[in-house]
Design an enzyme around this catalytic site. Structure first.
Site, PDB file in Angstrom:
ATOM      1  N   LYS A  24     -10.234   0.457  -2.476  1.00  0.00           N
ATOM      2  CA  LYS A  24     -10.105   0.146  -1.053  1.00  0.00           C
ATOM      3  C   LYS A  24     -10.486   1.375  -0.235  1.00  0.00           C
ATOM      4  CE  LYS A  24      -6.845  -1.182   2.600  1.00  0.00           C
ATOM      5  NZ  LYS A  24      -5.509  -1.737   2.937  1.00  0.00           N
ATOM      6  N   LYS A  69      -6.934   3.676  -3.223  1.00  0.00           N
ATOM      7  CA  LYS A  69      -7.299   3.636  -1.801  1.00  0.00           C
ATOM      8  C   LYS A  69      -7.468   5.052  -1.276  1.00  0.00           C
ATOM      9  CE  LYS A  69      -5.181   2.130   2.605  1.00  0.00           C
ATOM     10  NZ  LYS A  69      -4.051   1.370   3.190  1.00  0.00           N
ATOM     11  N   ASP A  74       0.868  -1.175   0.000  1.00  0.00           N
ATOM     12  CA  ASP A  74       0.000   0.000   0.000  1.00  0.00           C
ATOM     13  C   ASP A  74       0.912   1.235   0.000  1.00  0.00           C
ATOM     14  OD1 ASP A  74      -1.733  -2.133   0.609  1.00  0.00           O
ATOM     15  OD2 ASP A  74      -3.048  -0.847   1.799  1.00  0.00           O
TER      16      ASP A  74
END
Length: 238
Positions: free
Chosen positions: A191, A162, A98
């Site tokens: 996400k 995300k 991430d």
């Protein structure tokens, strides 16, 4: 909103990256958190970079992955540093990365630099069999910048976009999630991170196309799911 009758346990559990990123977590708390992720069979345990090797050993033999963070939390590391972090962390056992995009460069309108930064990390991860989720930190962006971040992430080959790190003034919002889902192709997943602490909140983001969430309230949400499913079962006869 999803009807709980239509969902199996894994449909919910496998949307969750159990977050263990708070800076004050001691080593025992991280181990307990990874064990919780295993017990509830979630998608991944998201751990701090220094915790990857220990976490990877704990999940060995399971289908719970280890995810970790790169360029965290502001994305202002150099590209070379992000590449090194990525390679080092995958070698230590991370399955998913991430990464925070370069927020300052995005806000400066330097789109090519942002895209190239992401693409460099994606290239390293892909060569090692890992995927990249790109964190925008939407609290600092306007809608035009969020749309641009979606486009640049997709062009760079990211697997997910995300919302946030969980450390900014605000986290995931339904409006932002709808925007992100609309602005990337179907092969790019979304996400949600920051503020999703109840099962109903999880269902709400799933309903707009979110396939993964970052959460610390994993146990609360999944115990609620199991209780609600149990309440739907017919009473035993006799």
């Amino acid at each position: 909103m999803f009807e709980i009758e239509t969902l199996d346990y894994s449909d919910v559990a496998k949307t969750i990256d159990h977050s263990l990123l708070r800076p004050e977590l001691d080593s025992e708390s991280v181990v307990e958190g990874v064990r919780l992720a295993l017990r509830y069979d979630v998608a991944s345990a998201t751990v701090r970079p220094a915790d990857v090797a220990v976490a990877a050993r704990l999940v060995e033999g399971s289908d719970v992955m280890i995810s970790t963070v790169v360029g965290f939390p502001h994305g202002s590391h150099t590209t070379a540093t992000k590449q090194f972090e990525t390679e080092d962390l995958i070698r230590a056992g991370a399955d998913e990365i991430d990464m925070v995009l370069n927020i300052g460069r995005l806000c400066s309108g330097r789109a090519e630099e942002v895209r190239d930064d992401i693409a460099a990390v994606v290239a390293v991860a892909r060569a090692k069999g890992a995927i990249v989720k790109v964190i925008f930190e939407n609290a600092y962006l306007d809608d035009t910048q969020k749309e641009l971040a979606c486009r640049l992430s997709e062009e760079a080959g990211a697997a997910f976009v995300k919302t946030s790190t969980g450390f900014a003034p605000s986290g995931a919002t339904i409006d932002d999630l709808k925007l992100m889902r609309r602005c990337v192709g179907p092969h790019v997943q979304v996400k949600a991170a920051g503020g999703i602490r109840t099962l109903d909140a999880l269902f709400e983001v799933m309903a707009v196309g979110v396939t993964r969430i970052g959460a610390t309230a994993t146990e609360t949400m999944l115990e609620d799911f199991k209780a609600r499913k149990a309440a739907l079962e017919p009473a035993p006869v006799g």
